[in-house]
Design a protein around this motif. Structure first.
Motif, PDB file in Angstrom:
ATOM      1  N   ASP A   1       0.797  -1.223   0.000  1.00  0.00           N
ATOM      2  CA  ASP A   1       0.000   0.000   0.000  1.00  0.00           C
ATOM      3  C   ASP A   1       0.834   1.280   0.000  1.00  0.00           C
ATOM      4  OD1 ASP A   1      -2.404  -1.277  -0.087  1.00  0.00           O
ATOM      5  OD2 ASP A   1      -2.709  -1.301   2.081  1.00  0.00           O
ATOM      6  N   VAL A   2       2.148   1.172   0.122  1.00  0.00           N
ATOM      7  CA  VAL A   2       2.996   2.357   0.279  1.00  0.00           C
ATOM      8  C   VAL A   2       3.032   3.198  -0.993  1.00  0.00           C
ATOM      9  CG1 VAL A   2       5.392   3.118   0.545  1.00  0.00           C
ATOM     10  CG2 VAL A   2       4.443   1.409   2.091  1.00  0.00           C
ATOM     11  N   LYS A   3       2.880   4.510  -0.816  1.00  0.00           N
ATOM     12  CA  LYS A   3       2.999   5.473  -1.916  1.00  0.00           C
ATOM     13  C   LYS A   3       4.155   6.446  -1.696  1.00  0.00           C
ATOM     14  CE  LYS A   3      -1.937   5.547  -3.074  1.00  0.00           C
ATOM     15  NZ  LYS A   3      -3.158   6.404  -3.146  1.00  0.00           N
ATOM     16  N   HIS A   4       4.529   6.645  -0.431  1.00  0.00           N
ATOM     17  CA  HIS A   4       5.545   7.642  -0.104  1.00  0.00           C
ATOM     18  C   HIS A   4       6.634   7.005   0.760  1.00  0.00           C
ATOM     19  CE1 HIS A   4       2.652  10.555  -1.601  1.00  0.00           C
ATOM     20  NE2 HIS A   4       1.757  10.057  -0.761  1.00  0.00           N
ATOM     21  N   TYR A   5       7.848   7.538   0.610  1.00  0.00           N
ATOM     22  CA  TYR A   5       8.986   7.026   1.368  1.00  0.00           C
ATOM     23  C   TYR A   5       9.727   8.203   1.997  1.00  0.00           C
ATOM     24  CZ  TYR A   5       8.064   2.850  -1.380  1.00  0.00           C
ATOM     25  OH  TYR A   5       7.455   1.766  -1.962  1.00  0.00           O
ATOM     26  N   THR A   6       9.967   8.108   3.292  1.00  0.00           N
ATOM     27  CA  THR A   6      10.777   9.117   3.970  1.00  0.00           C
ATOM     28  C   THR A   6      11.943   8.413   4.655  1.00  0.00           C
ATOM     29  OG1 THR A   6       9.553   8.985   6.070  1.00  0.00           O
ATOM     30  CG2 THR A   6       8.738  10.532   4.400  1.00  0.00           C
ATOM     31  N   ILE A   7      13.035   9.140   4.833  1.00  0.00           N
ATOM     32  CA  ILE A   7      14.214   8.528   5.435  1.00  0.00           C
ATOM     33  C   ILE A   7      14.840   9.479   6.445  1.00  0.00           C
ATOM     34  CG2 ILE A   7      15.763   9.353   3.599  1.00  0.00           C
ATOM     35  CD1 ILE A   7      17.268   6.641   3.922  1.00  0.00           C
TER      36      ILE A   7
END
Length: 216
Positions: free
Chosen positions: A45-51
């Protein structure tokens, strides 16, 4: 015993996925199956990635982790000098990372902890070589390792991540490790392992300026 459990017809946004989960269990554990299914659903379901990237702090029994507040001392060099080596001292530095990912809604939050380390038992100095100047040369090896990890952290924060983020991070790490080895070799070649004082001073200024550029 080896148990194969097929989990079928799990709808995600109108699409059917076939997920085969293999467990090595002493008995059927429905709770464990459900936990694995939920983990896969979150990843899909992931659409965005932050680190976020941070450095490990503190020291362990044989390891000094890089800190601006802690400069190396000769007491940190606990290894046995190598009889076959032509050099007066050696600093064993390197870096690695640990990471974890958490899911919040449609966002994957990737947390990276960087280990910038100096191994005491692998680092050594000859008794007659303990001068402040020689120590500054070895400290700069540690500073260069830190510099490379700061460049890596900057790239990771700027790079566009996707579902293959683990491979992307590993690739950037390997590229940085190669960069570190090249820069360490260049440093020793140009200073002749600290013998050329003017080059040693130039490199101290170079590394200082490079770090300031990153932190601007």
């Amino acid at each position: 015993m080896l148990l194969e459990k097929n989990v079928r017809n799990i709808p995600f946004k109108g699409i059917l996925f076939l997920i085969i989960i293999v467990f090595e269990l002493t008995g059927f554990d429905l709770q464990q199956v459900n936990a694995q299914v939920n983990k896969i659903k979150k990843a899909i379901d992931v659409k965005h990635y932050t680190i976020t990237v941070s450095n490990r702090k503190g020291n362990s029994q044989d390891t000094v982790y890089y800190s601006k507040q802690h400069q190396l001392t000769w007491d940190d060099f606990r290894g046995t000098p190598r009889a076959e080596s032509a050099y007066s001292a050696a600093a064993f530095t390197g870096f690695g990372y640990n990471g974890e990912v958490k899911y919040r809604g449609d966002t994957a939050i990737i947390n990276i902890v960087m280990d910038v380390y100096f191994i005491q038992s692998y680092s050594w100095v000859r008794v007659d070589a303990k001068s402040d100047y020689a120590l500054a040369h070895e400290q700069l090896h540690f500073d260069i390792t830190y510099l490379i990890t700061e460049r890596l952290k900057k790239r990771l924060r700027e790079i566009e991540l996707d579902s293959d983020f683990d491979s992307i991070i590993q690739y950037q790490y390997l590229q940085s490790y190669r960069e570190m080895n090249r820069l360490q070799e260049r440093y020793d070649n140009e200073t002749r392992h600290g013998i050329v004082v003017s080059e040693q001073l130039r490199w101290q200024t170079l590394v200082k300026n490079w770090l300031e550029e990153i932190h601007q």
